[in-house]
Design an enzyme around this catalytic site. Structure first.
Site, PDB file in Angstrom:
ATOM      1  N   SER A   1      10.902  89.258 -67.887  1.00 32.23           N
ATOM      2  CA  SER A   1      12.225  88.674 -68.091  1.00 32.23           C
ATOM      3  C   SER A   1      13.245  89.778 -68.362  1.00 32.23           C
ATOM      4  CB  SER A   1      12.159  87.658 -69.239  1.00 32.23           C
ATOM      5  OG  SER A   1      13.326  86.873 -69.294  1.00 32.23           O
TER       6      SER A   1
ATOM      7  N   ASP B   1      11.830  79.907 -60.613  1.00 35.65           N
ATOM      8  CA  ASP B   1      11.874  80.365 -61.996  1.00 35.65           C
ATOM      9  C   ASP B   1      13.199  79.893 -62.581  1.00 35.65           C
ATOM     10  OD1 ASP B   1      12.434  81.970 -64.317  1.00 35.65           O
ATOM     11  OD2 ASP B   1      10.968  83.436 -63.655  1.00 35.65           O
TER      12      ASP B   1
ATOM     13  N   HIS C   1       8.176  80.809 -65.575  1.00 30.82           N
ATOM     14  CA  HIS C   1       8.741  82.085 -66.007  1.00 30.82           C
ATOM     15  C   HIS C   1       7.608  82.967 -66.531  1.00 30.82           C
ATOM     16  CE1 HIS C   1      11.953  84.729 -67.155  1.00 30.82           C
ATOM     17  NE2 HIS C   1      11.696  84.663 -68.446  1.00 30.82           N
TER      18      HIS C   1
END
Length: 480
Positions: free
Chosen positions: A207, A420, A449
């Site tokens: 991320s 995502d 994710h």
């Protein structure tokens, strides 16, 4: 020229070259490994030690005030096969990373990787058990998430702007806040490498950790080893364009959830087809925007809960239960008001804002956000009016002290789910383009994710493990 930019230009010119020529560490500090703090969220079934590393608060003044960075280590059990260290980051900015190495082991990180590396976690500057740096956000401030609330109309944008301005003023009262940047965190990573006594270090980031990894690999190309960037922001920092991509990700991922719900209509009652689920969902959140539930939940709040629920299919059931609860009249009782006092997420919210606002030059005119919300409400009706809404960055006290880190071509591995909700495929494609022909993109035809170890795709697991252990990138971009 805007109200802060004139002074900032001089500062930026004065910092020219700072991204390339920061003073090196003079000597590696001695590390004292010991038990990690008892309140750190670390898997107790995995052997983990912690230590602290001193770093400059301001790298432009390396001999000035020092702060501490706490790191964790899951040591390789096989010194004969150990090749080095793997620095890790779980995302954020503002997320604690001490527990990530043990979490990866607990989720089945292959033994070939745990043999090859000491796994290193970190509470980045300002976070957790590192020297805390926060704005002092309280529950009375009405600020509760990294993404602003969904704005059902223009008045909601104006109301959020008042909250954003108040939070920016709180952050401005702490001068340490201005030193929370992705570039400085990347420099901290290199100080950690030096403290560990390693000539090079590898990196695995998820991320926002993909942005941190992109900055780290670009600032220190000579001392970085193997780099895996997972679930990608799309640049070396998070800016307004990156935040608005959240809405794109929600639109791309919601159909997966809608298909899941449609197959379970008899249990949750949200529609027998994905199209019906979407219509019923939008009708529900729009009704709650007009008339909140007895417990005070609005459509904006429920949209935020569903956004978070799309991070993993394992959360679909709980997310469906929330929808069913608020779709059923009389099933929600009033909940007590939040008591006034310190915000339990003050540090996480503060660091997210500080890094995001310090890294990039955000628009300062409220009308820019009002137009963006109106545009994205139509373009991305599920979540656009949240991702485009106004952040405290619009009222930030400081201009960026240096330009965002420019990405330097390198042989990094970029892994990305096709669907995502927060970092859509577009982010992976942007990083692939920025890193150039030496890099590779692995696209997983999946949803959620997080890919490597955190997801369930065997192809991506094999490709990433092979790269980390043997250094072999796939011959071309790969679709799993």
């Amino acid at each position: 020229m805007n109200r802060r930019r004139t002074a900032a230009l001089a500062g930026l010119l004065g910092m020219a070259g700072a991204l390339i020529a920061m003073p090196p560490a003079t000597a590696a500090p001695a590390l004292h490994w010991a038990a990690c703090p008892a309140d750190a969220a670390i898997n107790p079934l995995v052997a983990v030690q912690c230590a602290t590393v001193p770093v400059p608060l301001d790298y432009a003044d390396p001999d000035g005030e020092q702060i501490e960075i706490m790191i964790s280590r899951v040591a390789s059990p096989n010194p004969a096969k150990r090749r080095g260290v793997l620095l890790t980051n779980p995302g954020g900015p503002g997320g604690s990373g001490l527990g990530l190495p043990a979490d990866l082991v607990g989720k089945g990180l292959p033994v070939s990787v745990t043999n090859a590396y000491d796994l290193i976690g970190m509470d980045t500057r300002g976070v957790g058990h590192s020297t805390p740096i926060a704005c002092g956000i309280t529950t009375d401030d009405g600020y509760y998430g990294n993404v602003p609330p969904y704005a059902p109309d223009d008045a909601a944008v104006v109301a959020q702007a008042a909250i954003a301005e108040r939070i920016a003023a709180r952050c401005a009262a702490n001068p340490r806040v201005r030193h929370l940047t992705t570039a400085n965190t990347a420099r901290d990573l290199d100080r950690v490498r030096i403290a560990l006594g390693e000539e090079k270090a590898s990196f695995l980031g998820y991320s926002y950790g993909s942005a941190l990894g992109a900055a780290y690999a670009s600032l220190f190309p000579d001392t970085v080893d193997r780099v895996v960037l997972d679930s990608n922001v799309g640049d070396s920092h998070l800016n307004r364009e990156g935040l608005r991509r959240y809405a794109h990700g929600f639109e791309e991922t919601f159909p997966e959830f809608a298909r899941w719900l449609a197959a379970r209509h008899d249990s949750y009652g949200m529609g027998r087809t994905p199209a019906q689920v979407r219509r019923n969902y939008l009708a529900l959140v729009e009704r709650l925007d007009r008339t909140p539930a007895p417990d005070g939940t609005t459509g904006a709040m429920l949209r935020g809960a569903v956004f978070a629920g799309l991070f993993s299919a394992t959360a679909y059931g709980r997310t469906a239960m929330f929808l069913q609860t608020y779709a059923t009249p009389g099933s929600v009782a009033p909940s007590p008001e939040t008591p006034p006092g310190p915000h339990p997420s003050d540090v996480a919210l503060s660091v997210f804002l500080a890094v995001s606002c310090n890294d990039a030059d955000w628009p300062e005119e409220l009308d820019t956000y009002r137009r963006g919300v109106a545009e994205d409400r139509k373009r991305y009706p599920l979540y656009g009016a949240a991702a485009a809404n106004v952040l405290p960055c619009a009222y930030w006290a400081w201009e960026p002290s240096e330009a965002p880190v420019g990405i330097v071509p390198n042989d990094v591995l970029i892994v990305q789910n096709r669907h995502d909700p927060v970092t859509p495929l577009a982010g992976g494609e942007l990083l692939r383009s920025a890193f150039g022909a030496q890099s590779r993109l692995v696209t997983v035809n999946g949803s959620g994710h997080g890919v490597y170890v955190l997801g369930g795709d065997g192809c991506a697991l094999n490709v990433t493990t092979t790269y980390l252990v043997d250094g072999r990138l796939p011959a071309r971009d790969t679709v799993c």
